[in-house]
Design an enzyme around this catalytic site. Structure first.
Site, short mmCIF file in Angstrom:
data_model
loop_
_atom_site.label_atom_id
_atom_site.label_comp_id
_atom_site.label_asym_id
_atom_site.label_seq_id
_atom_site.Cartn_x
_atom_site.Cartn_y
_atom_site.Cartn_z
N CYS A 119 0.81 -1.23 0.00
CA CYS A 119 0.00 0.00 0.00
C CYS A 119 0.84 1.27 0.00
CB CYS A 119 -0.96 0.01 1.18
SG CYS A 119 -2.01 -1.44 1.23
N HIS A 252 -2.84 7.14 2.47
CA HIS A 252 -3.34 5.87 1.96
C HIS A 252 -4.76 5.66 2.47
CE1 HIS A 252 -3.92 1.78 0.95
NE2 HIS A 252 -3.78 1.33 2.18
N ASN A 282 -10.24 0.06 -0.12
CA ASN A 282 -8.78 0.08 -0.09
C ASN A 282 -8.25 -0.54 -1.38
OD1 ASN A 282 -6.06 -0.28 0.39
ND2 ASN A 282 -6.30 -1.17 2.41
N1 ACO Z 1 -18.87 -7.92 9.55
C1 ACO Z 1 -19.28 -8.10 10.81
N2 ACO Z 1 -18.47 -8.41 11.81
C2 ACO Z 1 -17.16 -8.52 11.55
C3 ACO Z 1 -16.64 -8.34 10.25
C4 ACO Z 1 -17.56 -8.03 9.22
N3 ACO Z 1 -17.17 -7.82 7.94
N4 ACO Z 1 -15.31 -8.51 10.30
C5 ACO Z 1 -14.98 -8.78 11.58
N5 ACO Z 1 -16.10 -8.80 12.32
C6 ACO Z 1 -16.24 -9.05 13.74
C7 ACO Z 1 -15.11 -9.88 14.31
O1 ACO Z 1 -15.34 -11.26 14.09
C8 ACO Z 1 -15.18 -9.53 15.77
O2 ACO Z 1 -16.21 -10.26 16.36
P1 ACO Z 1 -16.05 -10.84 17.85
O3 ACO Z 1 -15.87 -9.63 18.74
O4 ACO Z 1 -17.34 -11.56 18.04
O5 ACO Z 1 -14.82 -11.71 17.80
C9 ACO Z 1 -15.63 -8.06 15.75
O6 ACO Z 1 -16.15 -7.81 14.45
C10 ACO Z 1 -14.49 -7.11 16.01
O7 ACO Z 1 -13.39 -7.50 15.19
P2 ACO Z 1 -12.09 -6.66 15.18
O8 ACO Z 1 -11.15 -7.20 14.17
O9 ACO Z 1 -11.63 -6.51 16.59
O10 ACO Z 1 -12.69 -5.29 14.68
P3 ACO Z 1 -12.04 -3.87 14.64
O11 ACO Z 1 -12.85 -2.89 15.34
O12 ACO Z 1 -10.58 -3.93 14.95
O13 ACO Z 1 -12.19 -3.52 13.10
C11 ACO Z 1 -10.81 -3.45 11.16
C12 ACO Z 1 -11.57 -4.33 12.14
C13 ACO Z 1 -11.80 -2.56 10.41
C14 ACO Z 1 -10.07 -4.31 10.16
C15 ACO Z 1 -9.84 -2.60 12.00
O14 ACO Z 1 -9.02 -3.40 12.81
C16 ACO Z 1 -8.99 -1.76 11.16
O15 ACO Z 1 -9.42 -0.78 10.63
N6 ACO Z 1 -7.71 -2.09 11.05
C17 ACO Z 1 -6.82 -1.38 10.20
C18 ACO Z 1 -6.41 -2.26 9.16
C19 ACO Z 1 -6.96 -1.94 7.83
O16 ACO Z 1 -7.65 -1.00 7.56
N7 ACO Z 1 -6.50 -2.78 6.96
C20 ACO Z 1 -6.67 -2.64 5.60
C21 ACO Z 1 -5.48 -3.17 4.94
S1 ACO Z 1 -4.04 -2.61 5.65
C22 ACO Z 1 -3.47 -1.29 4.88
O17 ACO Z 1 -3.92 -0.98 3.83
C23 ACO Z 1 -2.45 -0.50 5.57
#
Ligand code: ACO
Length: 325
Positions: A119, A252, A282
């Site tokens: 990225c 990004h 993304n």
């Molecule tokens: N729909 C519904 N529920 C979901 C989904 C979905 N699509 N995906 C995950 N969940 C659930 C999980 O199973 C978890 O459930 P649980 O509590 O029962 O176990 C709950 O949601 C919370 O999951 P987390 O992974 O803790 O959620 P978080 O609030 O951290 O959000 C996310 C996840 C959006 C990926 C966040 O961590 C984030 O923004 N991270 C940054 C990474 C990112 O944006 N990556 C993109 C690629 S990296 C890059 O480009 C740099």
């Protein structure tokens, strides 16, 4: 030798198929995977994404974006002497996607190669082209970010498949005595390679191991916010300016919460931060040039303004470039 590399035109390419959250949620539900429009919007800010048809690869999207950038710049493809394509989803192991784009647009004979910095790839490509132009190795360059991340997603993993889209963005850079890219800084820390990866390998033409993206979302989130803050400050300082001089921040586009946190930490007002993650999701290396092109075309970015471009992603790799337009 010219003192600067100047961005003189930008372009974009998005695949035809637009998939809204509602459509994606319904498609996943039909296969027994539970998610919701609310979850996707609240946690990521994503509302839709574009997905490429099976016969459309990064080179096709990259060439389309390149042609648009050349037209905007008023530069002929035949005069391009450097093509850098940032991609983690190349058409082939080799030849490079850059060579395929070169053939497609008719820019024969100059240098052409890919950079693989996930990225942060577009910023890595921009910094490379900037250095090559300033040292006289090139005079008219195309820097392209092009991805079909839909190919490396596990469509049964709701935690990752809702986050990404396909697309390409491009910029034409020319040697000039007027600025130009004022400063660029690149970093990586391979100790974090495990938090965001697609660990499959290729053996005799077959993908072995796990060919899909895996991610520790919370670790990525924390690291991204901290390095985007640090590299923005480092780059602006290297240019001899302060953050007040930044007219537009283009980070990004992974997640609107990362983007907002970055703007807040840097003291850059939300209306000066370009956000496209809602409409493109993304797109990895394509996200920064797609956002740059959008803000150039809708008239937000005006000649003489300072634009701070920032990339961050797998590797872990990150970087920033400050450009006067
Ligand atoms: N729909 C519904 N529920 C979901 C989904 C979905 N699509 N995906 C995950 N969940 C659930 C999980 O199973 C978890 O459930 P649980 O509590 O029962 O176990 C709950 O949601 C919370 O999951 P987390 O992974 O803790 O959620 P978080 O609030 O951290 O959000 C996310 C996840 C959006 C990926 C966040 O961590 C984030 O923004 N991270 C940054 C990474 C990112 O944006 N990556 C993109 C690629 S990296 C890059 O480009 C740099």
């Amino acid at each position: 030798m010219s003192k600067y590399a100047r961005i003189v035109g930008t372009g974009s390419a998005l695949p035809e198929r637009l998939v809204s959250n509602a459509e994606l949620v319904a498609e996943l539900a039909a296969r027994g995977i539970e998610t919701s429009e609310d979850w996707i919007v609240e946690r990521t800010g994503i509302r839709q994404r574009y997905l490429a048809a099976p016969d459309v690869g990064s080179s096709v999207l990259g060439a389309r974006a390149a042609r648009e950038a050349l037209a905007a710049a008023g530069v002929n493809a035949a005069d391009i002497d450097l093509i850098v394509v940032a991609t983690s989803t190349p058409d082939f192991i080799f030849p490079s996607t850059a060579c395929l784009v070169q053939k497609e647009i008719g820019a024969h004979g100059g240098a052409a190669f890919d950079v693989q910095a996930v990225c942060s790839g577009f910023v890595y490509g921009l910094a490379t082209a900037d250095a090559m132009i300033r040292t006289g190795m090139a005079s008219r360059a195309l820097v392209i970010g092009a991805e079909v991340f839909s190919r490396i997603l596990d469509w049964n993993d709701r935690g990752t498949c809702v986050l990404f889209g396909d697309g390409a963005g491009a910029a034409v850079l020319v040697a000039d005595d007027h600025p130009g890219i004022l400063a660029a800084r690149l970093h990586a820390d391979g100790r974090h390679e495990g938090i965001l990866r697609t660990p499959g390998t290729v053996n005799r033409g077959a993908v072995c191991g796990h060919p899909f993206l895996t991610m520790d979302g919370q670790a990525v989130f924390k690291l991204a916010v901290s390095v985007l803050d640090a590299v923005a400050r480092e780059t602006v300082e290297a240019a001899g300016l302060t953050l007040d001089a930044v007219d537009w921040l283009i980070p990004h586009q992974a997640n609107v919460r990362i983007i907002q946190a970055t703007g807040r930490r840097l003291g850059i007002a939300p209306e000066r931060v370009v956000v496209t993650v809602d409409r493109h999701a993304n797109t990895s290396a394509a996200s920064v040039p797609l956002a740059l092109d959008l803000a150039m075309r809708d008239g937000r970015i005006r000649p003489g303004q300072h634009v701070l471009l920032e990339g961050v992603g797998g590797g872990f790799a990150w970087g920033a470039a400050l450009a006067r337009i």
